[in-house]
Enzyme design. Structure first.
Site, PDB file in Angstrom:
ATOM      1  CG  HIS A 168      -2.048   0.950   1.205  1.00 14.80           C
ATOM      2  ND1 HIS A 168      -2.248   1.868   0.190  1.00 14.80           N
ATOM      3  CD2 HIS A 168      -3.054   1.163   2.102  1.00 14.80           C
ATOM      4  CE1 HIS A 168      -3.324   2.591   0.463  1.00 14.80           C
ATOM      5  NE2 HIS A 168      -3.825   2.186   1.601  1.00 14.80           N
ATOM      6  CG  ASN A 391     -11.688  -6.936 -20.930  1.00 18.82           C
ATOM      7  OD1 ASN A 391     -11.303  -8.098 -20.917  1.00 18.82           O
ATOM      8  ND2 ASN A 391     -12.489  -6.464 -21.869  1.00 18.82           N
TER       9      ASN A 391
END
Length: 459
Positions: A168, A391
């Site tokens: 993070h 995608n």
């Protein structure tokens, strides 16, 4: 009403983990992380999971997702080459990336399960998730460790599961989404990401000299009443248009019509959770931390942060009240507090936070994932992160988001259920007895008379 699923057990055969390096030579340099990146509250790993069905498209089709994504990963790391390096820490606690080009961890795998076996409505918690994102030795450290771990698991129906965890300190929800969208574009045949990555971490570093211009309650050092948290229990709750409308009906007109859905939902979840905790002391202070992104809204910069900026760019202004007030007052009281805290955050607020990190040696926020007092709640809205747009050539994911939550955090994930209803999934974690009361409180306040539109599952 509980969303019932039968226990699911399956076997995963993993290939040996490998380091995937950039496909071409990349600069060897030290890149300094921002003071928002370097704070104590980002020094952990976040996991995400994406479920993709089989595809007959020209890009997906009969191609192997493991091979396609592995090849695309090497190409994507040419643009996002700091991810292939290692985080180092200076003597004053400042973090930087040593762009060594060593690479990120990649694991290919096969599982003897179909996506349908995970249930009609794919939602957290997911059974056997530790098999879908294997904890490779050395993959969960912050300093001097690989920054990303990716596992692509093929399933027997022809689909696959893409899981990732990332350091993070390198990026926030929007930042990792930029990386994943770029990875998907290259997997689909593009030569480069449509949005090129931008470093410029100096934009969110402390001023010289630093000056704190706000009171930052989210970084207070507090002595809180600790509630025992024996075994974390995970559930997901669906809030579609009907549920949000039902919550708005609990509010006065001026608030119901001038508040966003996430503001309304945040206030509702905070109040219900506080009631479910059954605090003995009505004067116990409770804290709500909301995530505000510096990329857009009233918190955005002038000039704005570059489109390709993938570093941490969020602040967490706190709403504070007592248990007695929050539980006895109408929902509008909680909503007013949420809106007030959110509206406090602007560009100057962000700079004030970065300066505080330097003055107070990067002190942690009240939220310490997995630890701390249940008097604190953080609600993180991932609606704008764009995970659904990732995608790899097999179309959009059936589910895209966090695999679970943390004891002090509720993630709100954009979601479409099996009936085609669009809304948000609130992914929650609480001790089991508290979770049962929390679920009852949600159902009672929304007052849905027929079949409940909230579904949940047990870990």
């Amino acid at each position: 009403m509980a969303f019932q699923t039968s226990p699911l057990v399956f076997k995963v055969r993993r290939h040996s983990p490998e380091l995937v390096a950039p496909a071409k030579p990349t600069p060897r340099e030290l890149k300094v992380l921002s003071d928002l990146d370097s704070q104590a509250g980002t020094r952990f790993h976040i996991s995400l999971v994406f479920f993709y069905p089989s595809s007959s498209s020209s890009v997906g089709g009969k191609k192997d997702p493991v091979a396609v994504i592995r090849e695309a990963l090497a190409k994507t790391l040419v643009f996002y080459y700091p991810f292939a390096g290692r985080v180092r820490e200076s003597s004053n606690g400042k973090l930087m990336v040593d762009c060594t080009g060593e690479g990120v961890i990649f694991v290919g795998a096969d599982a003897d399960v179909t996506l349908d076996q995970f249930g009609k409505d794919l939602h957290p918690p997911f059974p056997c998730f530790e098999e879908l994102l294997y904890n490779v030795d050395g993959s969960d450290g912050i300093i001097d460790c690989p920054l990303i771990l990716i596992q692509v698991t093929r399933v027997i129906c022809g689909g696959f599961i893409f899981a990732i965890h990332f350091n993070h300190t390198m990026c926030d929800a929007t930042g990792i989404s930029l990386f994943l969208k770029g990875l998907g574009e290259i997997a689909c045949g593009a030569s480069n990401p449509s949005v090129l990555p931008v470093w410029h971490r100096e934009l969110l570093c402390a001023r010289d000299p630093p000056r704190v211009t706000f009171i930052h309650h989210e970084y207070q050092q507090l002595s809180l009443e600790n509630k025992s948290t024996p075994i974390p229990h995970h559930r997901s709750f669906f809030f579609g248009p009907k549920e949000i409308a039902a919550i708005r009906s609990l509010l006065p007109y001026h608030l119901a019509n001038k508040s966003t859905s996430i503001e309304v939902l945040t206030a509702f979840l905070w109040r219900c959770r506080t009631i479910a905790l059954q605090w003995k002391n009505p004067n116990q202070e409770v804290y709500l931390l909301g995530i505000v992104n510096a990329r857009y809204g009233q918190c955005s910069f002038n000039p704005p942060l570059p489109d390709g900026y993938y570093g941490n760019a969020f602040v967490s202004p706190a709403a504070i009240t007592t248990v007695g007030k929050l539980c006895s007052q109408p929902l509008g009281y909680a909503l007013e507090l949420v809106k007030k805290a959110k509206n406090e955050a602007n560009e100057e607020y962000v700079h004030s936070v970065t300066d505080l990190m330097v003055i107070n040696e990067r002190r942690p926020r009240l939220v310490s994932f997995g630890e701390g007092s249940l008097a604190v709640l953080e609600v993180s809205d991932l609606t704008k992160a764009g995970y659904k747009d990732v995608n790899f050539g097999w179309g959009k994911a059936l589910y895209a988001g966090v695999p679970e939550s943390y004891i002090l955090t509720i993630f709100c994930v954009p979601y479409t259920n099996s009936k085609g209803e669009q809304g948000r999934l609130a992914v929650c974690c609480l001790p089991e007895e508290v979770m049962e009361r929390f679920a009852e409180e949600l159902d009672n306040l929304i007052k849905i008379k027929n079949e409940s539109k909230i579904f949940m599952s047990n870990l």
